[in-house]
Write a protein that holds these residues in place. Structure first.
Motif, mmCIF file in Angstrom:
data_model
loop_
_atom_site.group_PDB
_atom_site.id
_atom_site.type_symbol
_atom_site.label_atom_id
_atom_site.label_comp_id
_atom_site.label_asym_id
_atom_site.label_seq_id
_atom_site.Cartn_x
_atom_site.Cartn_y
_atom_site.Cartn_z
ATOM 1 N N GLY A 1 9.590 -3.519 24.629
ATOM 2 C CA GLY A 1 9.841 -2.695 23.517
ATOM 3 C C GLY A 1 11.055 -2.877 22.624
ATOM 4 N N PHE A 2 10.982 -2.290 21.527
ATOM 5 C CA PHE A 2 12.318 -2.469 20.735
ATOM 6 C C PHE A 2 12.344 -1.442 20.004
ATOM 7 C CE2 PHE A 2 8.484 -4.102 18.361
ATOM 8 C CZ PHE A 2 8.748 -3.538 16.823
ATOM 9 N N SER A 3 13.675 -1.159 19.239
ATOM 10 C CA SER A 3 14.117 -0.150 18.449
ATOM 11 C C SER A 3 14.299 -0.773 17.047
ATOM 12 C CB SER A 3 15.378 0.266 19.159
ATOM 13 O OG SER A 3 15.815 1.535 18.252
ATOM 14 N N TRP A 4 13.967 0.089 16.008
ATOM 15 C CA TRP A 4 14.391 -0.178 14.648
ATOM 16 C C TRP A 4 14.378 0.928 13.985
ATOM 17 C CZ3 TRP A 4 10.775 0.682 10.734
ATOM 18 C CH2 TRP A 4 9.545 1.082 11.339
ATOM 19 N N GLY A 5 14.839 1.202 12.562
ATOM 20 C CA GLY A 5 14.740 2.350 11.856
ATOM 21 C C GLY A 5 15.725 2.186 10.651
ATOM 22 N N PHE A 6 16.063 3.315 10.234
ATOM 23 C CA PHE A 6 17.043 3.485 8.747
ATOM 24 C C PHE A 6 17.566 4.839 8.819
ATOM 25 C CE2 PHE A 6 12.818 5.634 7.807
ATOM 26 C CZ PHE A 6 13.219 6.833 7.017
ATOM 27 N N ASP A 7 18.701 4.583 8.101
ATOM 28 C CA ASP A 7 19.579 5.869 7.931
ATOM 29 C C ASP A 7 19.616 5.879 6.480
ATOM 30 O OD1 ASP A 7 19.872 5.703 10.471
ATOM 31 O OD2 ASP A 7 22.171 4.658 10.115
ATOM 32 N N ILE A 8 19.628 7.139 5.894
ATOM 33 C CA ILE A 8 19.948 7.326 4.471
ATOM 34 C C ILE A 8 21.433 8.295 4.631
ATOM 35 C CG2 ILE A 8 19.352 8.647 2.346
ATOM 36 C CD1 ILE A 8 16.467 8.628 3.217
ATOM 37 N N GLY A 9 22.564 7.491 3.820
ATOM 38 C CA GLY A 9 23.541 8.169 3.875
ATOM 39 C C GLY A 9 23.737 9.317 2.765
ATOM 40 N N SER A 10 24.914 10.140 2.570
ATOM 41 C CA SER A 10 25.181 10.861 1.768
ATOM 42 C C SER A 10 25.215 10.590 0.300
ATOM 43 C CB SER A 10 26.533 11.731 2.246
ATOM 44 O OG SER A 10 27.748 10.625 2.066
ATOM 45 N N ASP A 11 25.500 9.223 0.236
ATOM 46 C CA ASP A 11 25.267 8.606 -1.160
ATOM 47 C C ASP A 11 23.804 8.252 -1.629
ATOM 48 O OD1 ASP A 11 24.899 6.538 0.628
ATOM 49 O OD2 ASP A 11 26.560 5.096 -0.077
ATOM 50 N N SER A 12 22.793 8.601 -0.739
ATOM 51 C CA SER A 12 21.455 8.326 -0.933
ATOM 52 C C SER A 12 20.912 6.921 -0.551
ATOM 53 C CB SER A 12 20.973 8.587 -2.372
ATOM 54 O OG SER A 12 21.249 9.964 -2.479
ATOM 55 N N LEU B 1 19.477 11.264 6.326
ATOM 56 C CA LEU B 1 18.369 11.240 7.412
ATOM 57 C C LEU B 1 18.689 10.007 8.254
ATOM 58 C CD1 LEU B 1 15.470 12.301 8.186
ATOM 59 C CD2 LEU B 1 14.810 10.030 6.907
ATOM 60 N N ILE B 2 18.432 10.419 9.606
ATOM 61 C CA ILE B 2 18.607 9.067 10.569
ATOM 62 C C ILE B 2 17.119 9.145 11.234
ATOM 63 C CG2 ILE B 2 19.427 8.339 12.794
ATOM 64 C CD1 ILE B 2 22.088 9.988 12.055
ATOM 65 N N GLY C 1 0.872 -1.098 0.006
ATOM 66 C CA GLY C 1 0.068 0.005 -0.158
ATOM 67 C C GLY C 1 0.782 1.185 0.117
ATOM 68 N N LYS C 2 2.050 1.179 -0.347
ATOM 69 C CA LYS C 2 2.993 2.445 -0.487
ATOM 70 C C LYS C 2 3.194 2.757 -1.924
ATOM 71 C CE LYS C 2 5.009 3.907 2.513
ATOM 72 N NZ LYS C 2 5.088 5.014 3.736
ATOM 73 N N HIS C 3 3.497 4.098 -1.897
ATOM 74 C CA HIS C 3 4.012 4.773 -3.248
ATOM 75 C C HIS C 3 5.203 4.056 -3.739
ATOM 76 C CE1 HIS C 3 5.664 7.825 -6.283
ATOM 77 N NE2 HIS C 3 4.212 7.895 -6.429
ATOM 78 N N PRO C 4 5.403 3.953 -5.031
ATOM 79 C CA PRO C 4 6.826 3.336 -5.580
ATOM 80 C C PRO C 4 8.019 3.844 -4.913
ATOM 81 C CG PRO C 4 5.008 3.469 -7.500
ATOM 82 C CD PRO C 4 4.701 4.287 -6.157
ATOM 83 N N SER C 5 7.907 5.202 -4.569
ATOM 84 C CA SER C 5 9.309 5.836 -3.966
ATOM 85 C C SER C 5 9.702 5.079 -2.756
ATOM 86 C CB SER C 5 8.916 7.299 -3.950
ATOM 87 O OG SER C 5 8.021 7.476 -2.782
ATOM 88 N N ALA C 6 8.864 4.275 -2.322
ATOM 89 C CA ALA C 6 9.151 3.547 -0.994
ATOM 90 C C ALA C 6 10.194 2.248 -1.012
ATOM 91 C CB ALA C 6 8.016 3.164 -0.264
ATOM 92 N N GLN C 7 10.455 2.096 -2.436
ATOM 93 C CA GLN C 7 11.305 1.033 -2.665
ATOM 94 C C GLN C 7 12.774 1.042 -1.972
ATOM 95 O OE1 GLN C 7 10.926 -1.003 -5.825
ATOM 96 N NE2 GLN C 7 12.595 -2.290 -5.505
ATOM 97 N N GLY C 8 13.019 0.020 -1.152
ATOM 98 C CA GLY C 8 14.387 0.141 -0.435
ATOM 99 C C GLY C 8 14.240 0.649 0.951
ATOM 100 N N PHE C 9 13.006 1.330 1.284
ATOM 101 C CA PHE C 9 12.848 1.524 2.813
ATOM 102 C C PHE C 9 12.669 0.304 3.593
ATOM 103 C CE2 PHE C 9 12.874 5.892 0.726
ATOM 104 C CZ PHE C 9 13.381 6.572 1.853
ATOM 105 N N PRO C 10 12.578 0.598 4.968
ATOM 106 C CA PRO C 10 12.098 -0.534 5.637
ATOM 107 C C PRO C 10 10.637 -0.801 5.823
ATOM 108 C CG PRO C 10 12.760 1.222 7.179
ATOM 109 C CD PRO C 10 12.884 1.711 5.652
ATOM 110 N N ARG D 1 10.408 8.374 2.494
ATOM 111 C CA ARG D 1 10.340 9.786 2.318
ATOM 112 C C ARG D 1 10.578 9.895 0.646
ATOM 113 N NH1 ARG D 1 9.819 9.573 7.014
ATOM 114 N NH2 ARG D 1 10.413 10.817 8.633
ATOM 115 N N ALA D 2 10.179 10.925 0.169
ATOM 116 C CA ALA D 2 9.914 10.971 -1.324
ATOM 117 C C ALA D 2 11.463 11.197 -2.010
ATOM 118 C CB ALA D 2 9.033 12.166 -1.750
#
Length: 182
Positions: A133-144, A108-109, A28-37, A102-103
């Motif tokens: 509880g648990f922690s999770w997430g993602f980082d976007i590096g300077s290389d995108s 980003l962290i 149910g996400k936009h195609p730009s969500a490819q690669g995100f968690p 993110r579009a």
């Protein structure tokens, strides 16, 4: 990852999966969500009905939030973001599902603290009692490139650090300190 918890001396567990989104349309996400968690946390608990009511409280710290990543904010389900409840999901053994994206691909962290909790129905006070509880997430590096953060269990100190913010954000609710059962 499997994370055990106890509620009223009854053993339960969470099965937490964080994976890279390969088919955004399928979730149910936009195609730009490819690669995100995407994160899915499934509750396994032997009780039924009202004895299996749980809620998910999720807070997010992101370098693109109002504090530029210095503090956590609530991450409510957007359909209910104006509801005066700290729960993003609530029900009988509710599954947490989240797929942040993110579009753009600017650096980003983004880190979530996701807590399974319950609210006793035997009183007039709306209380939130954390279980695990648990922690999770993602980082976007300077290389995108998007790097997924590993799932890590959280401690009572992590929850307790959120108590001032939770109390201010939801004054009609009482947030108990996390008392891990032995």
């Amino acid at each position: 990852m499997i994370i055990p918890f106890l509620r009223d001396d009854t053993q339960g567990s969470l099965t937490v999966t964080v994976e890279r989104v390969d088919d955004p349309i399928a979730i149910g996400k936009h195609p730009s969500a490819q690669g995100f968690p995407s994160c899915t946390a499934v509750v396994d608990y032997p009780e039924k009905g009202y004895r299996a009511l749980f809620g998910w409280v999720q807070l997010v710290r992101s370098t693109d939030n109002t504090s530029a990543g210095a503090a956590f904010d609530m991450d409510p389900f957007y359909l209910f973001e104006d509801a005066p409840s700290p729960y993003a999901f609530f029900g009988v053994k509710p599954t947490l599902f989240d797929a942040p994206s993110r579009a753009g691909r600017e650096p980003l962290i983004w880190t979530a603290h996701s807590y399974l909790a319950w609210t006793p129905m035997d009183g007039t006070e709306r209380r939130v009692l954390p279980l695990t509880g648990f922690s999770w997430g993602f980082d976007i590096g300077s290389d995108s490139r998007i790097a997924l953060q590993p799932v890590q269990t959280l401690t009572s100190m992590d929850w307790d650090a959120h108590l001032p913010y939770l109390g201010t954000s939801y004054p009609g609710w009482v947030f108990d300190e996390w008392q891990p059962e032995q």
